[in-house]
Design a protein around this motif. Structure first.
Motif, PDB file in Angstrom:
ATOM      1  N   ALA A 161       3.519   2.843   0.581  1.00 51.48           N
ATOM      2  CA  ALA A 161       4.946   3.069   0.347  1.00 51.48           C
ATOM      3  C   ALA A 161       5.692   3.219   1.675  1.00 51.48           C
ATOM      4  O   ALA A 161       6.790   2.701   1.849  1.00 51.48           O
ATOM      5  CB  ALA A 161       5.147   4.303  -0.522  1.00 51.48           C
ATOM      6  N   ARG A 162       5.086   3.903   2.613  1.00 55.71           N
ATOM      7  CA  ARG A 162       5.750   4.150   3.898  1.00 55.71           C
ATOM      8  C   ARG A 162       5.876   2.888   4.739  1.00 55.71           C
ATOM      9  O   ARG A 162       6.873   2.677   5.419  1.00 55.71           O
ATOM     10  CB  ARG A 162       4.978   5.226   4.673  1.00 55.71           C
ATOM     11  CG  ARG A 162       5.039   6.587   4.007  1.00 55.71           C
ATOM     12  CD  ARG A 162       4.142   7.590   4.682  1.00 55.71           C
ATOM     13  NE  ARG A 162       4.138   8.847   3.962  1.00 55.71           N
ATOM     14  CZ  ARG A 162       3.247   9.811   4.145  1.00 55.71           C
ATOM     15  NH1 ARG A 162       2.277   9.646   5.035  1.00 55.71           N
ATOM     16  NH2 ARG A 162       3.319  10.927   3.448  1.00 55.71           N
ATOM     17  N   GLN A 163       4.852   2.048   4.712  1.00 53.97           N
ATOM     18  CA  GLN A 163       4.864   0.838   5.538  1.00 53.97           C
ATOM     19  C   GLN A 163       5.620  -0.323   4.892  1.00 53.97           C
ATOM     20  O   GLN A 163       5.864  -1.335   5.543  1.00 53.97           O
ATOM     21  CB  GLN A 163       3.423   0.402   5.833  1.00 53.97           C
ATOM     22  CG  GLN A 163       2.624   1.370   6.683  1.00 53.97           C
ATOM     23  CD  GLN A 163       3.118   1.436   8.117  1.00 53.97           C
ATOM     24  OE1 GLN A 163       3.913   0.609   8.562  1.00 53.97           O
ATOM     25  NE2 GLN A 163       2.664   2.426   8.858  1.00 53.97           N
ATOM     26  N   ASN A 164       5.963  -0.179   3.610  1.00 55.77           N
ATOM     27  CA  ASN A 164       6.659  -1.249   2.896  1.00 55.77           C
ATOM     28  C   ASN A 164       7.937  -0.710   2.252  1.00 55.77           C
ATOM     29  O   ASN A 164       8.082  -0.708   1.019  1.00 55.77           O
ATOM     30  CB  ASN A 164       5.740  -1.858   1.829  1.00 55.77           C
ATOM     31  CG  ASN A 164       4.557  -2.584   2.427  1.00 55.77           C
ATOM     32  OD1 ASN A 164       4.642  -3.761   2.738  1.00 55.77           O
ATOM     33  ND2 ASN A 164       3.445  -1.875   2.588  1.00 55.77           N
ATOM     34  N   PRO A 165       8.878  -0.256   3.068  1.00 54.33           N
ATOM     35  CA  PRO A 165      10.067   0.419   2.529  1.00 54.33           C
ATOM     36  C   PRO A 165      10.966  -0.485   1.684  1.00 54.33           C
ATOM     37  O   PRO A 165      11.726   0.010   0.853  1.00 54.33           O
ATOM     38  CB  PRO A 165      10.796   0.902   3.789  1.00 54.33           C
ATOM     39  CG  PRO A 165      10.335  -0.019   4.874  1.00 54.33           C
ATOM     40  CD  PRO A 165       8.902  -0.324   4.547  1.00 54.33           C
ATOM     41  N   SER A 166      10.889  -1.803   1.873  1.00 58.64           N
ATOM     42  CA  SER A 166      11.736  -2.705   1.097  1.00 58.64           C
ATOM     43  C   SER A 166      11.095  -3.138  -0.211  1.00 58.64           C
ATOM     44  O   SER A 166      11.684  -3.902  -0.983  1.00 58.64           O
ATOM     45  CB  SER A 166      12.099  -3.943   1.924  1.00 58.64           C
ATOM     46  OG  SER A 166      10.924  -4.669   2.257  1.00 58.64           O
ATOM     47  N   ASN A 214       8.400   9.793  -0.881  1.00 55.52           N
ATOM     48  CA  ASN A 214       8.408   8.327  -0.833  1.00 55.52           C
ATOM     49  C   ASN A 214       9.304   7.793  -1.944  1.00 55.52           C
ATOM     50  O   ASN A 214       8.874   7.647  -3.096  1.00 55.52           O
ATOM     51  CB  ASN A 214       6.984   7.778  -0.992  1.00 55.52           C
ATOM     52  CG  ASN A 214       6.036   8.293   0.066  1.00 55.52           C
ATOM     53  OD1 ASN A 214       5.981   7.767   1.169  1.00 55.52           O
ATOM     54  ND2 ASN A 214       5.288   9.345  -0.255  1.00 55.52           N
ATOM     55  N   ASN A 263      10.355   4.928  -2.704  1.00 51.22           N
ATOM     56  CA  ASN A 263      10.032   3.633  -3.323  1.00 51.22           C
ATOM     57  C   ASN A 263       8.718   3.654  -4.106  1.00 51.22           C
ATOM     58  O   ASN A 263       8.240   2.619  -4.563  1.00 51.22           O
ATOM     59  CB  ASN A 263       9.967   2.535  -2.255  1.00 51.22           C
ATOM     60  CG  ASN A 263       8.920   2.813  -1.180  1.00 51.22           C
ATOM     61  OD1 ASN A 263       8.589   3.970  -0.910  1.00 51.22           O
ATOM     62  ND2 ASN A 263       8.406   1.760  -0.566  1.00 51.22           N
ATOM     63  N   ASP A 309       3.896  -3.498   7.518  1.00 53.23           N
ATOM     64  CA  ASP A 309       4.593  -4.066   6.372  1.00 53.23           C
ATOM     65  C   ASP A 309       3.913  -5.368   5.947  1.00 53.23           C
ATOM     66  O   ASP A 309       3.640  -6.237   6.775  1.00 53.23           O
ATOM     67  CB  ASP A 309       6.053  -4.332   6.753  1.00 53.23           C
ATOM     68  CG  ASP A 309       6.935  -4.622   5.552  1.00 53.23           C
ATOM     69  OD1 ASP A 309       6.453  -5.214   4.570  1.00 53.23           O
ATOM     70  OD2 ASP A 309       8.126  -4.251   5.598  1.00 53.23           O
TER      71      ASP A 309
END
Length: 202
Positions: free
Chosen positions: A41-46, A72, A74, A137
């Protein structure tokens, strides 16, 4: 217990629970601490990151799941109706037969192996096991599969991305069905456990 979302398009239909998923019992919900890696979740915020399960509840007795959700934005916990995900796929008959439940020492593992492929085939997206750590990401990756370092040349099902209805996943579901029947005859349905995490780029 922590209330959880229903996954878009494939929400649980409680009337079907006992027929479609003999594993689904509320008491099977267990603490997630140490099992769910928030790095995805942190590395893929979009991306929307979904922790998917067939259980309708999350054990929040240690407050770990609720802390994860607050930290998080997202990340979502979601319940899915496996019958709806398998419907119309090459794996539907196998799932509905319940052979995966009655002819395996680890039915939850077999179900997870089948479900991840059907889910990505239907919706497209990035699947990974939750016992993995994301270092960057992955939103740019398309139609890729992972492999274990000791088995170069053999793909693994712990991490992969494909667009919806990709031909490779059609083929993979046919292979899974054939392999299941072969292993059932050999009485060797003993796979290593894994847990589902699904990233869907919105």
């Amino acid at each position: 217990m922590l209330p959880i979302d229903t996954f878009p398009e494939f929400a649980r239909h409680s009337a079907k629970t006992e027929i479609n998923n003999p594993l689904d019992k509320p008491e099977r919900a267990k603490p997630l601490a140490g099992k769910l890696q928030p790095s995805w979740a942190r590395q893929n915020p979009s991306s929307s990151v979904w922790y998917l399960m067939t259980s309708s509840h999350v054990d929040n007795s240690d407050a770990f799941p609720s802390r994860l959700l607050r930290a998080n934005g997202n990340l979502r916990f979601a319940s899915v109706d496996a019958g709806e995900i398998f419907r119309g796929t090459a794996l539907q008959e196998l799932f509905e037969s319940a052979d995966w439940f009655f002819h395996s020492d680890f039915p939850a593992v077999v179900l997870s192996d089948l479900l991840r492929v059907a889910l990505v085939w239907r919706l497209g997206g990035f699947y990974c096991d939750t016992d993995t750590v994301c270092l960057k990401d992955t939103g740019h990756l398309r139609n890729v599969a992972s492999y274990a370092q000791q088995d170069i040349g053999k793909i693994s099902n712990f991490c992969f991305h494909f667009r919806a209805h990709h031909r490779f996943l059609d083929t993979l579901m046919e292979v899974q069905k054939e392999n299941f029947q072969f292993l059932k005859k050999k009485n060797k349905l003993t796979l290593m456990p894994s847990m589902p995490l699904f990233l869907h780029n919105s």
